[in-house]
Design a protein around this motif. Structure first.
Motif, short mmCIF file in Angstrom:
data_model
loop_
_atom_site.label_atom_id
_atom_site.label_comp_id
_atom_site.label_asym_id
_atom_site.label_seq_id
_atom_site.Cartn_x
_atom_site.Cartn_y
_atom_site.Cartn_z
N MET A 1 75.76 -17.81 31.96
CA MET A 1 75.55 -16.82 33.00
C MET A 1 76.66 -16.88 34.06
N CYS B 1 73.38 -12.58 33.41
CA CYS B 1 73.86 -12.73 32.04
C CYS B 1 74.75 -11.54 31.69
N THR C 1 73.34 -17.18 26.49
CA THR C 1 74.72 -16.94 26.90
C THR C 1 74.97 -17.60 28.25
N CYS D 1 71.33 -18.35 29.90
CA CYS D 1 70.34 -17.28 29.86
C CYS D 1 69.13 -17.73 29.03
#
Length: 65
Positions: A11, A48, A9, A4
């Motif tokens: 995805m 995400c 984070t 992301c």
């Protein structure tokens, strides 16, 4: 693995785009004067799970050349 751009984070990849109210789907193509010219392919989506950011991408970038 797609990361992301907002929160870094991992995805969830290979999701699809669905258009409600029509069965036409989405086709990405380069600009050309022909009706269905230079199709790039079916778009994929990465989402995400942390912040909800959505990223649209194509897997086969060879069609962009």
């Amino acid at each position: 693995m797609r990361e992301c751009l907002r929160c870094k984070t991992k995805m969830i990849e290979n999701c699809s785009i669905k258009v409600e109210g029509g069965g036409y789907g989405i086709v990405m193509a380069t600009d050309d004067k022909r009706l269905f010219a230079n199709r790039i392919g079916k778009p994929k989506v990465a989402i995400c799970p942390n912040c909800g950011e959505v990223s649209i991408y194509v897997e086969n970038t060879k069609n962009l050349e």
